[in-house]
Write a protein that holds these residues in place. Structure first.
Motif, PDB file in Angstrom:
ATOM      1  N   ARG A 161       2.645  -0.192 -12.177  1.00  0.00           N
ATOM      2  CA  ARG A 161       2.273  -0.038 -13.535  1.00  0.00           C
ATOM      3  C   ARG A 161       3.328   0.177 -14.703  1.00  0.00           C
ATOM      4  N   GLN A 162       4.338   0.868 -13.960  1.00  0.00           N
ATOM      5  CA  GLN A 162       5.160   1.175 -14.611  1.00  0.00           C
ATOM      6  C   GLN A 162       6.269  -0.222 -14.778  1.00  0.00           C
ATOM      7  N   ALA A 163       6.311  -1.229 -13.728  1.00  0.00           N
ATOM      8  CA  ALA A 163       7.028  -2.911 -13.876  1.00  0.00           C
ATOM      9  C   ALA A 163       6.409  -3.584 -13.857  1.00  0.00           C
ATOM     10  N   ALA A 164       4.895  -3.606 -14.358  1.00  0.00           N
ATOM     11  CA  ALA A 164       3.710  -4.208 -15.674  1.00  0.00           C
ATOM     12  C   ALA A 164       4.559  -4.498 -16.543  1.00  0.00           C
ATOM     13  N   LEU A 165       4.183  -2.838 -17.220  1.00  0.00           N
ATOM     14  CA  LEU A 165       4.401  -2.007 -18.856  1.00  0.00           C
ATOM     15  C   LEU A 165       6.160  -2.698 -18.799  1.00  0.00           C
ATOM     16  N   LEU A 166       7.078  -2.589 -18.047  1.00  0.00           N
ATOM     17  CA  LEU A 166       8.642  -3.210 -18.332  1.00  0.00           C
ATOM     18  C   LEU A 166       8.582  -4.583 -18.678  1.00  0.00           C
ATOM     19  N   GLY A 167       8.077  -5.340 -18.089  1.00  0.00           N
ATOM     20  CA  GLY A 167       7.353  -7.099 -17.731  1.00  0.00           C
ATOM     21  C   GLY A 167       7.458  -6.887 -19.504  1.00  0.00           C
ATOM     22  N   ALA A 168       6.178  -6.661 -19.634  1.00  0.00           N
ATOM     23  CA  ALA A 168       5.367  -6.815 -20.503  1.00  0.00           C
ATOM     24  C   ALA A 168       6.517  -6.509 -21.967  1.00  0.00           C
ATOM     25  N   ARG A 169       7.512  -5.307 -21.900  1.00  0.00           N
ATOM     26  CA  ARG A 169       7.873  -4.981 -23.172  1.00  0.00           C
ATOM     27  C   ARG A 169       9.129  -5.639 -23.275  1.00  0.00           C
ATOM     28  N   MET A 170       9.508  -6.347 -22.519  1.00  0.00           N
ATOM     29  CA  MET A 170      10.622  -7.816 -21.761  1.00  0.00           C
ATOM     30  C   MET A 170      10.682  -9.310 -22.131  1.00  0.00           C
ATOM     31  N   ALA A 171       9.098  -9.398 -22.083  1.00  0.00           N
ATOM     32  CA  ALA A 171       8.573 -10.954 -22.260  1.00  0.00           C
ATOM     33  C   ALA A 171       8.914 -11.735 -22.913  1.00  0.00           C
ATOM     34  N   ALA A 172       9.682 -11.475 -24.670  1.00  0.00           N
ATOM     35  CA  ALA A 172      10.526 -12.012 -25.523  1.00  0.00           C
ATOM     36  C   ALA A 172      11.885 -11.961 -25.343  1.00  0.00           C
ATOM     37  N   VAL A 173      12.310 -11.809 -23.893  1.00  0.00           N
ATOM     38  CA  VAL A 173      14.012 -11.860 -24.291  1.00  0.00           C
ATOM     39  C   VAL A 173      14.145 -12.991 -23.419  1.00  0.00           C
ATOM     40  N   PRO A 174      15.227 -13.971 -23.615  1.00  0.00           N
ATOM     41  CA  PRO A 174      15.570 -14.723 -22.896  1.00  0.00           C
ATOM     42  C   PRO A 174      16.297 -15.049 -22.084  1.00  0.00           C
ATOM     43  N   LEU A 175      15.782 -14.205 -21.092  1.00  0.00           N
ATOM     44  CA  LEU A 175      16.458 -13.678 -20.464  1.00  0.00           C
ATOM     45  C   LEU A 175      16.600 -15.050 -18.736  1.00  0.00           C
ATOM     46  N   ALA A 176      17.991 -15.003 -17.840  1.00  0.00           N
ATOM     47  CA  ALA A 176      18.802 -15.626 -17.248  1.00  0.00           C
ATOM     48  C   ALA A 176      18.607 -15.681 -16.040  1.00  0.00           C
ATOM     49  N   THR A 177      18.926 -14.185 -15.610  1.00  0.00           N
ATOM     50  CA  THR A 177      18.742 -13.994 -14.449  1.00  0.00           C
ATOM     51  C   THR A 177      18.241 -12.367 -13.881  1.00  0.00           C
ATOM     52  N   ILE A 178      17.098 -12.054 -12.996  1.00  0.00           N
ATOM     53  CA  ILE A 178      16.976 -11.473 -12.348  1.00  0.00           C
ATOM     54  C   ILE A 178      17.230 -10.675 -10.873  1.00  0.00           C
ATOM     55  N   THR A 179      18.071  -9.529 -10.659  1.00  0.00           N
ATOM     56  CA  THR A 179      18.081  -9.147  -9.452  1.00  0.00           C
ATOM     57  C   THR A 179      18.416  -7.865  -9.417  1.00  0.00           C
ATOM     58  N   HIS A 180      17.687  -7.843  -8.305  1.00  0.00           N
ATOM     59  CA  HIS A 180      17.872  -6.366  -7.602  1.00  0.00           C
ATOM     60  C   HIS A 180      18.132  -5.836  -6.481  1.00  0.00           C
ATOM     61  N   GLY A 181      18.192  -5.068  -5.679  1.00  0.00           N
ATOM     62  CA  GLY A 181      18.045  -4.725  -4.959  1.00  0.00           C
ATOM     63  C   GLY A 181      17.374  -5.381  -3.401  1.00  0.00           C
ATOM     64  N   PRO A 182      18.169  -5.002  -2.683  1.00  0.00           N
ATOM     65  CA  PRO A 182      17.468  -5.068  -1.551  1.00  0.00           C
ATOM     66  C   PRO A 182      16.483  -4.049  -0.568  1.00  0.00           C
ATOM     67  N   LEU A 183      15.760  -3.251  -1.931  1.00  0.00           N
ATOM     68  CA  LEU A 183      15.314  -1.903  -0.479  1.00  0.00           C
ATOM     69  C   LEU A 183      13.785  -2.529  -1.418  1.00  0.00           C
ATOM     70  N   ALA A 184      12.870  -2.316  -0.577  1.00  0.00           N
ATOM     71  CA  ALA A 184      11.161  -3.202  -1.363  1.00  0.00           C
ATOM     72  C   ALA A 184      10.648  -2.489  -3.138  1.00  0.00           C
ATOM     73  N   ARG A 185      11.324  -1.074  -3.108  1.00  0.00           N
ATOM     74  CA  ARG A 185      10.733  -0.639  -4.144  1.00  0.00           C
ATOM     75  C   ARG A 185      11.366  -1.044  -5.997  1.00  0.00           C
ATOM     76  N   ALA A 186      12.779  -1.633  -4.971  1.00  0.00           N
ATOM     77  CA  ALA A 186      13.548  -2.767  -6.407  1.00  0.00           C
ATOM     78  C   ALA A 186      12.407  -4.202  -6.299  1.00  0.00           C
ATOM     79  N   ALA A 187      12.497  -4.506  -5.184  1.00  0.00           N
ATOM     80  CA  ALA A 187      12.040  -6.303  -5.217  1.00  0.00           C
ATOM     81  C   ALA A 187      10.897  -6.042  -5.508  1.00  0.00           C
ATOM     82  N   GLU A 188       9.696  -4.839  -5.220  1.00  0.00           N
ATOM     83  CA  GLU A 188       9.103  -5.354  -5.687  1.00  0.00           C
ATOM     84  C   GLU A 188       8.726  -4.691  -7.439  1.00  0.00           C
TER      85      GLU A 188
END
Length: 200
Positions: A27-54
């Motif tokens: 739920r937290q991830a989905a809400l963060l994504g909804a908040r950032m939807a209007a940002v003209p994002l160029a890249t998204i980088t995450h760490g290798p652990l499952a909780r970051a990738a998910e």
């Protein structure tokens, strides 16, 4: 003028260090994504652990950036970025349990993370890093010009948002830190020890 807007978020809530996201974390991830939807994002980088990738996957699904593909990088993984020679007793639990190799490699990875992200870009760019609390604190203390050990007292909540602007003309600007306004109250403060939670 070239500027980099760096959006830093800790991964969503996970049941354990080795697990993927819990229902709360998704739920937290989905809400963060909804908040950032209007940002003209160029890249998204995450760490290798499952909780970051998910978390990155959940953010991308909610924000629906069609041209952004997630990148995985060890430099935004989970590690101690700097351990002072004398660790205050109250902060000792932060570095307990790390292997000698992790304690050795952490500072190198932390330097690489700053060299990659904590600099102005060639043109204005917006980049999201899904990482861990230690590295959020490391970027914040660097932006403020604080001593390296100050990361140890900076804690980030799950899916909380921190934004730093890097510009050639000005010092780094901390624009948001640990902002949870996109989360409902029941999803605030996960990832914080009870004695650090602020009640409103």
């Amino acid at each position: 003028m070239s500027r980099r807007y760096l959006y830093l978020a800790r991964h969503g809530h996970a049941e354990s260090e080795d697990a993927g996201l819990s229902d709360q974390g998704r739920r937290q991830a989905a809400l963060l994504g909804a908040r950032m939807a209007a940002v003209p994002l160029a890249t998204i980088t995450h760490g290798p652990l499952a909780r970051a990738a998910e978390t990155a996957a959940g953010v991308l699904t909610a924000a629906a950036w069609p041209e952004v593909a997630p990148e995985v990088s060890a430099v935004v993984g989970d590690y101690p970025p700097h351990v002072p020679a004398q660790v205050p007793a109250a902060l000792a639990p932060l570095v307990e349990g790390w292997s000698a190799e992790e304690l050795r490699d952490g500072p190198r990875l932390a330097r690489e993370a700053l060299a990659r992200f904590a600099v102005p870009a060639e043109r204005e760019t917006h980049e999201l890093v899904i990482t861990h609390s230690f590295l959020v604190g490391w970027f914040v203390r660097d932006a403020l010009g604080a001593p390296p050990e100050r990361w140890m007292s900076l804690t980030a909540g799950n899916a909380a948002l921190t934004v730093i602007r890097y510009s050639e003309a000005h010092p780094p600007a901390l624009m948001l830190y640990n902002d949870m306004s996109h989360l409902p109250p029941e999803l605030h403060w996960t990832g914080f020890p009870p004695h650090l939670r602020v009640r409103r």
